[in-house]
Structures are given as C-alpha cells and as structure tokens.
Design a protein around this motif. Structure first.
Motif, PDB file in Angstrom:
ATOM      1  N   LEU A 120      45.452  29.986  -5.734  1.00  0.00           N
ATOM      2  CA  LEU A 120      46.403  29.252  -4.894  1.00  0.00           C
ATOM      3  C   LEU A 120      47.621  28.784  -5.683  1.00  0.00           C
ATOM      4  CD1 LEU A 120      44.204  27.097  -2.487  1.00  0.00           C
ATOM      5  CD2 LEU A 120      45.542  29.152  -1.971  1.00  0.00           C
ATOM      6  N   ASN A 121      47.400  28.375  -6.933  1.00  0.00           N
ATOM      7  CA  ASN A 121      48.525  27.918  -7.746  1.00  0.00           C
ATOM      8  C   ASN A 121      49.512  29.071  -7.984  1.00  0.00           C
ATOM      9  OD1 ASN A 121      49.891  25.912  -9.406  1.00  0.00           O
ATOM     10  ND2 ASN A 121      49.340  27.254 -11.110  1.00  0.00           N
ATOM     11  N   TYR A 122      48.978  30.241  -8.344  1.00  0.00           N
ATOM     12  CA  TYR A 122      49.836  31.414  -8.549  1.00  0.00           C
ATOM     13  C   TYR A 122      50.549  31.767  -7.254  1.00  0.00           C
ATOM     14  CZ  TYR A 122      51.222  36.213  -9.644  1.00  0.00           C
ATOM     15  OH  TYR A 122      51.936  37.364  -9.842  1.00  0.00           O
ATOM     16  N   PHE A 123      49.769  31.776  -6.172  1.00  0.00           N
ATOM     17  CA  PHE A 123      50.311  32.082  -4.846  1.00  0.00           C
ATOM     18  C   PHE A 123      51.461  31.142  -4.519  1.00  0.00           C
ATOM     19  CE2 PHE A 123      49.731  30.863  -0.225  1.00  0.00           C
ATOM     20  CZ  PHE A 123      50.434  31.934   0.291  1.00  0.00           C
ATOM     21  N   SER A 124      51.324  29.854  -4.855  1.00  0.00           N
ATOM     22  CA  SER A 124      52.330  28.882  -4.430  1.00  0.00           C
ATOM     23  C   SER A 124      53.682  29.172  -5.078  1.00  0.00           C
ATOM     24  CB  SER A 124      51.872  27.456  -4.716  1.00  0.00           C
ATOM     25  OG  SER A 124      51.748  27.263  -6.104  1.00  0.00           O
ATOM     26  N   TYR A 125      53.706  29.417  -6.404  1.00  0.00           N
ATOM     27  CA  TYR A 125      55.037  29.641  -6.981  1.00  0.00           C
ATOM     28  C   TYR A 125      55.571  31.043  -6.683  1.00  0.00           C
ATOM     29  CZ  TYR A 125      52.906  31.477 -11.414  1.00  0.00           C
ATOM     30  OH  TYR A 125      52.215  32.183 -12.349  1.00  0.00           O
ATOM     31  N   GLY A 140      41.956  15.399  -5.214  1.00  0.00           N
ATOM     32  CA  GLY A 140      41.302  15.687  -6.482  1.00  0.00           C
ATOM     33  C   GLY A 140      41.105  17.155  -6.815  1.00  0.00           C
ATOM     34  N   VAL A 141      41.383  18.075  -5.891  1.00  0.00           N
ATOM     35  CA  VAL A 141      41.207  19.500  -6.200  1.00  0.00           C
ATOM     36  C   VAL A 141      42.448  20.344  -5.922  1.00  0.00           C
ATOM     37  CG1 VAL A 141      38.702  19.660  -5.974  1.00  0.00           C
ATOM     38  CG2 VAL A 141      40.137  19.865  -3.931  1.00  0.00           C
ATOM     39  N   LEU A 142      43.123  20.076  -4.822  1.00  0.00           N
ATOM     40  CA  LEU A 142      44.190  20.969  -4.385  1.00  0.00           C
ATOM     41  C   LEU A 142      45.462  20.750  -5.212  1.00  0.00           C
ATOM     42  CD1 LEU A 142      44.597  23.098  -2.116  1.00  0.00           C
ATOM     43  CD2 LEU A 142      45.739  21.293  -0.817  1.00  0.00           C
ATOM     44  N   PRO A 143      45.935  21.789  -5.919  1.00  0.00           N
ATOM     45  CA  PRO A 143      47.120  21.605  -6.753  1.00  0.00           C
ATOM     46  C   PRO A 143      48.330  21.179  -5.902  1.00  0.00           C
ATOM     47  CG  PRO A 143      46.100  23.738  -7.159  1.00  0.00           C
ATOM     48  CD  PRO A 143      45.433  23.159  -5.968  1.00  0.00           C
ATOM     49  N   ALA A 144      49.132  20.270  -6.472  1.00  0.00           N
ATOM     50  CA  ALA A 144      50.322  19.802  -5.756  1.00  0.00           C
ATOM     51  C   ALA A 144      51.275  20.956  -5.455  1.00  0.00           C
ATOM     52  CB  ALA A 144      51.039  18.731  -6.564  1.00  0.00           C
ATOM     53  N   SER A 145      51.255  21.979  -6.326  1.00  0.00           N
ATOM     54  CA  SER A 145      52.142  23.130  -6.109  1.00  0.00           C
ATOM     55  C   SER A 145      51.884  23.767  -4.751  1.00  0.00           C
ATOM     56  CB  SER A 145      51.952  24.164  -7.220  1.00  0.00           C
ATOM     57  OG  SER A 145      50.601  24.572  -7.269  1.00  0.00           O
ATOM     58  N   VAL A 146      50.609  23.742  -4.336  1.00  0.00           N
ATOM     59  CA  VAL A 146      50.255  24.321  -3.035  1.00  0.00           C
ATOM     60  C   VAL A 146      50.879  23.491  -1.911  1.00  0.00           C
ATOM     61  CG1 VAL A 146      48.361  24.954  -1.492  1.00  0.00           C
ATOM     62  CG2 VAL A 146      48.098  25.225  -3.969  1.00  0.00           C
TER      63      VAL A 146
END
Lengths: 348, 498
Positions: free
Chosen positions: A54-59, A171-177
């Motif tokens: 998800l982090n990769y996907f977000s950026y 606590g789990v989902l990156p803010a980037s998402v």
C-alpha cells in the motif's frame, strides 16, 4: 424519414455493454491476481506485506495522477522521476535541520511545482515537443544533483522519517495511504465537476478545435504541468522519508512506472481520454507485481519483464477492440455527394 | 428586415498576401445568406474575421448597428456568433453533453466550490434537441457518431450559446443525401425562428435550394450580392470566375479502341454484389451513384486495397489476379484518391518528391537517387499541367487545392497506367483548376489511357464521360451513353424511381 438517420443506431450500447469498460477488465484482472495469491501464497496476506504494498501504491498513484493529467493533454513527462529525485534531495536539506513534515513537504511540493512549471514553459513558450523538452530537463536535473550533493544526505533525524515509521492511522495504516486516498478522491471530483478538467480533455482531443473554441491552449498545458508538479513533490516526499539516507538518484527512472500505470489504466498516450479510476487500478496492479512474484517464489529479476508483458497485453487488448470497432472505417468510406446530385436535378 | 451583422471595407493582409481587400457583407435576421467564391477567394478568412479568429487590419464590424472589436473567439461567442466548420471541431473522446457546453458549462455552488451543473446542462440540451427534432444520447462519446450526427451536435453547441448568427462552412461536404435534407430542414427552421445564417458553399445547387441571398467574392474582393430568386447559375459562375462557362467540360472526341478491362460477377461481402462492367481503351467511363452505393469501394477492390470474395477481372482479355496494390499496378491500374490531403499526397513533401515517389527505382544512378532524373520527370508535369509552383522543390502543402490535385494526378500518370481510377478528381477544386483537370483527363484519353471516373457532380460526368454506369446498393444499376444521359435519368436509376 429524413430525421431517422439522426437517431442513434448503436442499439447495443445500453445496459450490459456499458459495464464492459477498461476499468471493468482491469478490476477483473486485479481480483484475479488477488485470488491467485490467496491460493498460491496465502502468506502474502500478512499485515506487513499489505502495508508495504500500500505504501508503494500510494506514492506511485499520487505521482501517476499528475502524469495522467499531463498525458490527457497529449503531452508526456519523462522528467517526473528526476523531479522527484530533486525533491528528495531538497527536502533532505530542509529535513536535516529538524524541520517537521508539513514544512519540508510544502517545500517539496513547491520544488516539484517550479521544476514541472519550467517543463511546461519549455513546451508552450518555445514549442519544444514534450518528450524532447522533458528528456532534456531530465538530463539537467539528474546531472545537476551530484554537483550539489556528494552521493547522499545521511543521518537524517527522526522528524524526517516520521512519515514512514510513526505516522500510522489506527497504528497500522501508513499515512501515505491516507494522502493518496484524499488526493485521489479530490482529483476524481475535480475531473468530473471542474470546468478546467473539460479543457484538459478538449486540448488533448483536438488542439486546433480547442483554440477555435476560445480555450487558451498554452495556459491549459502549462497548468497541467503545474498541477502535476506538487503531486510529484508529495510522492518524492514519501519516497525520501522512507529511510535515514537520501541519495541523488532515488527516483530516477520512476517516470516509466508512472507512464505504465497511466497507460495500463486505459489512458490513451495520444491524449484526450482517460480516467483517474483507471490510473488507480493500473497503479495498484503494478504495485502488486514485485511482491507477488516474491511470494510465489519467482526472482524479482522477472518483475520488470512481467510488468512489460502486462502493459503489452493491455495495449494489445485495447488495440484489438478499437480495430474490431472500426473495421468498416479502415476502408475509405465513400463520401459522395448525392445531395448535390438531387439538387442539380431539381435546378435543371 | 433587421440587419444583425455588417462588415464594411474589411482589409486583412498576411505576410506577402492581401487576403481581403475592401470586403463587404451584411446579414439580416431570419435569412440564409450564401457566400460563394473559388477556393482562395477569401471566404474562410472573412468568416474568421467574423468569429474573432483573425483581426482585420482595417474596416469595421457592426453587430445590430454597433461597431465591435473581437479580440478572440470568446468575444464573438459573447455577441451571439457561432460557426460550424467544414471539418467538425468536436472533441471525439468527450460526450455529446460535454461537447455542447464546452467552455460555457453551467456551474452551481457545492458549498463554497463552483461545480458543473450537469442536471441543468442536460435539461437545456434536451430542450435544444427538441427544437432541432434530433434524438441523441447525451452520454455518447462523439467519436461514435456519424458525420451528420456530429454536425447536429455542432449546431446544438451553437444554439447553446443562444447564437443569433450562425455560420455554416461547407456543411454538406461529407453528408449523404438524407442527411443533407435533414440538415436543410433544421437550417430552415432556425431561419424561421429568426436566426441569421451565413452559408458558405461551393455547390451552387445548394444555394438555389436553400438560400435567400448570395454574395460572391473573388480574389479577396467583394463582387456582388443578389437575391437568389433573381439570379441563376451561369450568372453566379461568371461572377465567381470572371469568365464564361465555355470549355467547362472540354471533352475531346476520341477513337475508342478494343476492350481494356472487363469485370464479371465481382463481389465483396456486404459491400459489392455481382458487379459486371467493361471499359474500352481510351474510353472515359463515369460511375454515378449516391453515397454508399459502392463506387469508391469498387475502385478500392479492383486496385487490391480491399479483398474481393468472388468474381473475375480481365485486362486485355487475360484474367488477372489482384491481391494487393502492387498486383494492380503491374496490371496497369493506378488509383487517385478522393482525399488528396490524406491519401493522395504527402503534403509535407515537395512537388518533385510526390511525383517521383511511386517510381524511385527508375530515378537511380547506381546506388543513389539521381536528382536530375527526378527534376526532369517533375518538370515535365509541372510544364505540361501548368502546376503553379515556383520550382519542383516547392512543398505541396503550400499549393492551392487545384494544383495539389494536379500533382496527385501527375504522380499517377507518371506511372503510365493503362487504366486510371479517378475518385472525385475535382472535389474542393476551384472552377479554373477544374477545367484544367478536365482538359488533362481528356488529353490522356486521347492518348489511349482508359479512365474510370467516380464523380458526384452529374454535369461533370455527363460532360466528360463516353459512358456512365450508375451504381446502387453495391451493384451496377444502369448504364447510359453520353448522348442519352441526363441528370434526371441518372438520378432516377440511382434512386430506382420508375
């Protein structure tokens, strides 16, 4: 009788056929990948892996939306990766001083905006084709960085990497998402409800007609780059803050993945078409490839080739559907002028 | 009558060219006013002045008696002027609704943010379609529409601007007869509702069918304005060219030789069925018919561009098999497309390069192209056909339509065809070049070249051809000699009226 020809004859477009869009096929493909992974490598569905994907996907998605807007205007931006590399270094300088995320991210967005704006000006003011202009600025940006920074900026403070390691929703989902979600929804609304978005499509569709409609074509093109710039800035920020060391080549070459995501999402490279939702799906599929292959046990060396194969497949499918649709049109249609014949006879 | 638009003494120059010289035009509420003139007479420039695309060097534009200055097309829209260009200016990937309102979408507020008001646009678009008596799905992308439907969208777009002045630039160029009729009925009903319509057309027939007044322009100058009811074709043509209609169709008498081509039972699924015809050596044979009758399709099939499903082709008595254009050329067939800009020429290349292109293998000295040979071949045609260009290296895109067509024909003739397929050889060509092209064709026939000529202009066919085949529904529906052919007879066969 005469009016009959003005009614639509394409009776089959209703209901079921309307669902069979590019986005629909992509969704099926995406679900297929997820199902295959569930069967072949259930370990794939660990929280850790999912969050990494998800982090990769977000950026990827944030930058790809910018690329999508540029491609809709029938331009291309091969400088996107190098702009993000510059952004990464710029914010590392700022971040090194202990500045918080909002500060250096805004600086990154500003840097992205300015560099992308420069590209837009080259294209519109000097009439340099987009691919040439952005290829040249790529070399410039890539070439300039090592002159300013030797190799990398390292030992960055915790305030710099806060986004990647500490900023988690629930606590789990990156803010980037969260960033990506907000930006995506924002742009979907923008592309539907803003007047400017119609101009983006119009310019990409038919630049000549757009001019005759009174659209300031150059302004629209520059603004497309100006919009993309801050998105590259945000994406560059997410990339840079992933670790304590920022190198000068961090995002070099990333533009190809962006273009791939956009094209896979059904946006024509010729411009004038394409939806944000397609880019979302395209980016998500590309985000899955490398980790999915790891879990299946294939070397990640294969991932570029597989991505290439998927894009080729998507383009072939699109091209086949266009070919079958236009089968009759390939033959030069006889556009005779019987109106003239009829009228001539009447006059005589 | 209320005058809504008046142009007085408009002058417009481009570098090195005086495009408009002391041009006048006026337009009343509720009339259809035709503007006619040869290619390059200044019609398009005039209209671009009216729509704010160009600014005049001098002269004045009055709208409802008030002088106005247009800085860009938006100013003209704001004054209620809309134009429908020859080639539609729609955005193919966008929906009908988006196209109609592009640039002047209705907005509403969603909180503080202005957003497009689709509901309001939709209801207004439906209203406009109702006035026009058109029924189209507003969500359809315009790339899926036919030419006529696209033009309806263009008109709807103009009406959405509440235009009181509508300019139509050669609107029937690619419409079928039924579509033309539908267009005319819409244009008439708009006129009856008080819209002032300027109608640009090459086709005199249309002017007599549709228009109230006609203004003739020539070489950028105003020539005359007449009531359509009080003039006739000869008078208009005389005004347009400043010369009489003598030699309009200079067909020379030719001794016709033996049979050159015979086609038996040619068919192509869904397009051509059981086509039978023959043409003799030195004969000019015309192919008449309505759009979609299969004339261009027949020529394309014979020349190997499309695959035939059945039938036999004989050349000088021997059967030939044609799989592609190379085979056709070997059999002596050469095709000249109706669309010279797209298929006939590489317009970014010079006159010489275009003419020599199909036979570069004959233009060599050793390994390299021999410029002298190329110049010789090109020069021969430039002289013979009076192609108006400074030299053979002149780019074809800078030539007038008529001269481009001469280059396109030269290229074909340079290949020394036995049979030349001419598809609408004088479309979009001014009257002077038209006569020259007719002269060229006639001279070719005299030298023994066989001509397969497709034309939608019946006077041209009757004037030029020894025989005429009339096509209908992909097959030959009738055949006439030059002596017996009349426009009425041909039309009756084409329409199958008994």
């Amino acid at each position: 009788m005469a009016q009959e020809s003005l009614k639509q004859t394409a009776g089959g477009t209703g209901g079921f056929k309307k669902i069979l869009t590019t986005e629909f096929y992509l969704l099926i493909f995406l679900v297929a990948i997820l199902v295959v992974m569930a069967i072949a490598a259930p370990d794939f569905y660990s929280v850790n892996t999912i969050m990494t994907v998800l982090n990769y996907f977000s950026y990827l998605l944030i930058a790809a939306i910018g690329m999508n807007i540029i491609i809709i205007t029938s331009n291309i931006d091969v400088a996107a990766g190098s702009i993000m590399s510059v952004v990464a270094i710029v914010i590392a300088f700022v971040g090194k001083t202990g500045a918080p995320l909002p500060v250096f991210m805004l600086v990154g967005m500003a840097a992205g905006l300015i560099l992308s704006w420069v590209n837009g000006l080259f294209i519109t003011k000097l009439k340099i084709p987009a691919i040439v202009a952005t290829l040249a600025t790529t070399q410039l940006f890539v070439g300039a960085l090592p002159l300013v920074v030797e190799g990398s900026i390292y030992d960055l403070p915790a305030s710099f990497t806060w986004l990647a390691f500490k900023a988690k929703l629930f606590g789990v989902l990156p803010a980037s998402v969260v960033f990506a979600a907000v930006i995506t929804v924002g742009f979907m609304l923008f592309m539907r409800y803003s007047r400017f978005s119609k101009k983006l499509y119009a310019v990409g569709n038919n630049i000549h007609a757009a001019t005759l409609t009174g659209i300031n074509v150059n302004k629209v093109m520059v603004l497309a780059f100006v919009i993309a710039g801050p998105l590259y800035g945000i994406a560059g920020t997410i990339i840079a803050t992933g670790g304590q060391r920022v190198t000068t080549t961090m995002a070099n070459g990333f533009e190809m993945t962006l273009i791939a995501a956009v094209v896979l999402g059904g946006t024509s490279i010729a411009g004038g078409s394409g939806k944000i939702i397609g880019t979302v799906l395209g980016a998500f599929i590309l985000s899955l490839i490398t980790p999915a292959m790891n879990y299946i046990g294939l070397s990640s060396d294969w991932s570029d080739a597989v991505m290439g194969g998927i894009i080729l497949l998507a383009v072939i499918v699109a091209s086949i559907s266009t070919l079958t649709k236009n089968k009759k049109v390939i033959i030069t249609p006889e556009t005779g002028q019987p109106g003239a014949i009829a009228a001539a006879a009447e006059v005589k | 009558m209320d005058e809504v638009l008046r142009l007085n003494n408009i002058v417009k120059t481009f570098p090195g060219v005086l495009a408009l010289d002391d041009m006048n035009f006026d337009l009343n509420k509720g009339e259809i006013h035709a503007i006619c003139g040869e290619n390059g007479a200044g019609k398009s420039t005039l209209m671009k002045i009216v729509t704010g695309v160009y600014k005049p060097d001098s002269g004045e534009i009055l709208i409802d008696g008030e002088p106005v200055v247009f800085e860009d097309p938006n100013d003209a829209f704001a004054k209620g002027i809309a134009i429908i260009y020859q080639e539609t200016s729609l955005f193919e990937e966008m929906t009908i609704l988006e196209n109609i309102f592009l640039g002047h979408e209705y907005m509403k507020k969603a909180g503080p943010i202005p957003v497009i008001d689709y509901a309001k646009m939709r209801s207004e678009a439906l209203e406009i379609f109702k006035i026009m008596n058109v029924d189209l799905d507003l969500n359809e992308r315009t790339k899926n529409l036919g030419m006529a439907q696209k033009q309806m969208v263009e008109i709807a777009k103009a009406l959405s601007h509440h235009s009181k002045i509508l300019i139509l630039d050669e609107p029937t160029a690619s419409l079928t007869q039924r579509e033309v009729e539908a267009l005319f009925s819409i244009v008439r009903s708009l006129r009856d509702q008080g819209v002032a319509i300027a109608y640009i057309s090459h086709r005199l027939e249309e002017i007599f069918e549709l228009c109230d007044r006609v203004t003739v322009v020539r070489d950028g100058r105003y020539i005359s304005t007449k009531l359509v009811a009080a003039t006739n074709k000869d008078e208009l043509v005389a005004d347009m060219v400043g010369r009489s209609m003598d030699n309009y169709y200079p067909k020379a008498d030719v001794t016709i030789g033996g049979e050159l081509i015979r086609v038996e039972h040619l068919s192509q699924e869904g397009i051509l069925s059981d086509v039978n015809f023959h043409i003799d050596k030195g004969e000019i044979v015309g192919f008449a018919g309505l759009a979609g009758a299969g004339r261009t399709e027949l020529a394309l099939a014979l020349c190997g561009f499309t695959k035939i499903d059945g039938g036999k082709i004989y050349v000088e008595g021997k059967e030939v098999k044609i799989h592609d254009y190379r085979d056709a050329m070997n059999a002596g067939f050469v095709y000249v497309s109706e669309d010279r800009g797209k298929y006939g020429l590489v317009i970014e290349m010079s006159v010489k390069q275009n003419i020599t292109m199909p036979q570069l293998h004959n233009m060599r000295s050793g390994l390299f192209l021999d410029n002298a040979k190329e110049l010789k071949l090109a020069g021969q045609f430039i002289g013979e056909f009076d192609i108006k260009c400074p030299d053979a290296d002149f780019l074809t895109e800078n030539l007038s339509g008529g001269n481009q067509q001469k280059v396109s024909v030269s290229k074909a003739i340079a290949m020394a065809p036995k049979i030349l397929f001419l598809d609408e050889p004088t479309r979009g060509v001014d009257v002077g070049s038209k006569a020259e092209i007719h002269g060229i064709v006639s001279a070719l026939a005299k030298k023994g070249t066989t001509i397969f000529m497709i034309s939608s202009e019946m006077p041209e066919l009757i004037g030029m051809c020894d025989r005429i085949y009339i096509m209908k529904n992909g097959t030959i529906a009738g055949e006439m000699n030059r002596a017996e052919a009349t426009q009425e007879k041909i039309l009756k066969v084409a329409l199958q009226v008994d």
